[in-house]
Design an enzyme around this catalytic site. Sequence first.
Site, PDB file in Angstrom:
ATOM      1  N   GLU A   1       0.826  -1.196   0.000  1.00  0.00           N
ATOM      2  CA  GLU A   1       0.000   0.000   0.000  1.00  0.00           C
ATOM      3  C   GLU A   1       0.871   1.261   0.000  1.00  0.00           C
ATOM      4  O   GLU A   1       1.968   1.279   0.559  1.00  0.00           O
ATOM      5  CB  GLU A   1      -0.919  -0.005   1.221  1.00  0.00           C
ATOM      6  CG  GLU A   1      -1.931  -1.148   1.135  1.00  0.00           C
ATOM      7  CD  GLU A   1      -2.944  -1.177   2.272  1.00  0.00           C
ATOM      8  OE1 GLU A   1      -4.116  -1.423   1.965  1.00  0.00           O
ATOM      9  OE2 GLU A   1      -2.585  -0.975   3.432  1.00  0.00           O
TER      10      GLU A   1
ATOM     11  N   CYS B   1       3.255   8.630   1.210  1.00  0.00           N
ATOM     12  CA  CYS B   1       3.854   7.687   2.165  1.00  0.00           C
ATOM     13  C   CYS B   1       4.137   6.383   1.428  1.00  0.00           C
ATOM     14  O   CYS B   1       3.222   5.742   0.909  1.00  0.00           O
ATOM     15  CB  CYS B   1       2.862   7.484   3.318  1.00  0.00           C
ATOM     16  SG  CYS B   1       3.430   6.291   4.524  1.00  0.00           S
TER      17      CYS B   1
ATOM     18  N   CYS C   1       6.776  -6.995   7.129  1.00  0.00           N
ATOM     19  CA  CYS C   1       7.899  -6.471   7.918  1.00  0.00           C
ATOM     20  C   CYS C   1       8.464  -7.614   8.749  1.00  0.00           C
ATOM     21  O   CYS C   1       7.706  -8.460   9.238  1.00  0.00           O
ATOM     22  CB  CYS C   1       7.400  -5.347   8.839  1.00  0.00           C
ATOM     23  SG  CYS C   1       8.726  -4.422   9.648  1.00  0.00           S
TER      24      CYS C   1
ATOM     25  N   CYS D   1       6.355  -4.816  15.921  1.00  0.00           N
ATOM     26  CA  CYS D   1       6.038  -3.828  16.955  1.00  0.00           C
ATOM     27  C   CYS D   1       4.577  -4.067  17.381  1.00  0.00           C
ATOM     28  O   CYS D   1       3.710  -4.279  16.529  1.00  0.00           O
ATOM     29  CB  CYS D   1       6.251  -2.425  16.412  1.00  0.00           C
ATOM     30  SG  CYS D   1       7.936  -2.201  15.807  1.00  0.00           S
TER      31      CYS D   1
ATOM     32  N   CYS E   1       1.518  -2.107  15.767  1.00  0.00           N
ATOM     33  CA  CYS E   1       1.524  -1.846  14.313  1.00  0.00           C
ATOM     34  C   CYS E   1       0.867  -2.984  13.537  1.00  0.00           C
ATOM     35  O   CYS E   1       1.240  -4.150  13.695  1.00  0.00           O
ATOM     36  CB  CYS E   1       2.972  -1.658  13.846  1.00  0.00           C
ATOM     37  SG  CYS E   1       3.122  -1.496  12.056  1.00  0.00           S
TER      38      CYS E   1
ATOM     39  N   CYS F   1      -1.285   6.077  10.009  1.00  0.00           N
ATOM     40  CA  CYS F   1      -0.017   5.458  10.420  1.00  0.00           C
ATOM     41  C   CYS F   1      -0.249   4.112  11.074  1.00  0.00           C
ATOM     42  O   CYS F   1      -1.030   4.010  12.009  1.00  0.00           O
ATOM     43  CB  CYS F   1       0.674   6.292  11.490  1.00  0.00           C
ATOM     44  SG  CYS F   1       1.259   7.825  10.934  1.00  0.00           S
TER      45      CYS F   1
END
Length: 403
Positions: free
Chosen positions: A123, A136, A143, A147, A150, A376
């Site tokens: 995305e 962004c 990933c 975290c 997230c 975010c």
Amino acid sequence: MTETLPQPPTGAAIQPDFTTLPRKVAPGARANLVGLTRERLRAALIEAGTPERQAGMREAQLWQWIYQRGVADFSAMTNLAKDYRALLATRFEIARPEIVTRQVSTDGTRKYLLRIAGGHEVEAVYIPEENRGTLCLSSQVGCTLSCSFCHTGTQMLVRNLTPGEIVGQIMVARDDLGEWPRPGQRPPERRLISNIVLMGMGEPLYNFDGVRDAMKIAMDNEGLSLSRRRITLSTSGVAPEIPRAGFEIGTLLAISLHATTDAVRSELVPINRKWPIAALLAACRAYPRLSNSERITFEYVMLRGVNDSDADAKRLVKLIAGIPAKINLIPFNPWPGAVHERSTWERIESFAEIVNRAGYASPVRTPRGADIMAACGQLKSATERGRRSRAEIAAEAGLPTVR
Ligand code: SAH
Ligand code: SF4
């Protein structure tokens, strides 16, 4: 003119430039020119039969068509001979990621779901503001880090994006926004995409070479010509790569700090167990060109009852003392299954007040595009990791397998 960056201290390792080798493609398939550095583009043209003495000029012409005009079809390149255009079209393509869906938020934020080689999805998010427009970008599919707050962290890493797939996100957004200058027109002063943040899916410093080559293309003044000082790379804290990022990439830096003690940070941002706060801040102090005009942004996600006390705020300003910095408070953005909650507005205000009194600008980031899960930390694609070898992953991305 390309800005000259300070050189790394002697002894710093410069990685060989493997990621930008022209794609090894199956016989009959066409190689993508998007994402090749200038040197690699020239080499690809020579390899395809361009006489060496012409290669520099052809490289410059193609570069302008691809990155200044946004042209995707060789037949539109009117300053090249017809035969040469035909030759290029048999050997190469100018391909961007494909838009699978485009969602537009009530606040104007646009989220693109993009398909890349191998059928994977990532995305990218465009955020229009009064005086600027920020894109962004993602640097990885998924990933490796996880975290706790997230959404991307719940998706295993599938693979690094290639430089072409990173730069391709900018090109797709420009296509969609209609931002390429028309023939004969100069690029407008006021850009729809004026700023770039590497804050989408993935950890940019775990795809160092890919991000570096893509940002070099983004900043090249004869191409996309985005300003170095309007590009921000955000890292969760890959300490050893931070000074090198300053020397070799040269963008502004943001650090996902999020906590003021190692005990809490290790729970939230597990990479802290490898490089704790002291090591991370030492790396930040070694970031080149630190000054009032090139400050580090410390990002701090506000999690209710976890990291949002007045004591945290006081520890935070002590920790970063002496580093030219601003602090970006990010109210936690929820996602399905998340264990955290957003801090109350009173808490966020009280925290911001302490940080302000210590002399730091501390804007609270307004969540944008939350209605389309574009804020975010809300990005996640459906791509799952299959059981595949490194060689298969590299081949799919069009990368050489030797590392
Ligand atoms: N991997 C990089 C860049 C991507 S994340 C990094 O971690 O820095 C961009 C920013 O959004 C980071 O500061 C990240 O910690 C933050 N973030 C992640 N999930 C979030 C959430 N649910 N709400 C608010 N911010 C979040
Ligand atoms: Fe990865 Fe950044 Fe999300 Fe952490 S916050 S899981 S490093 S994308």
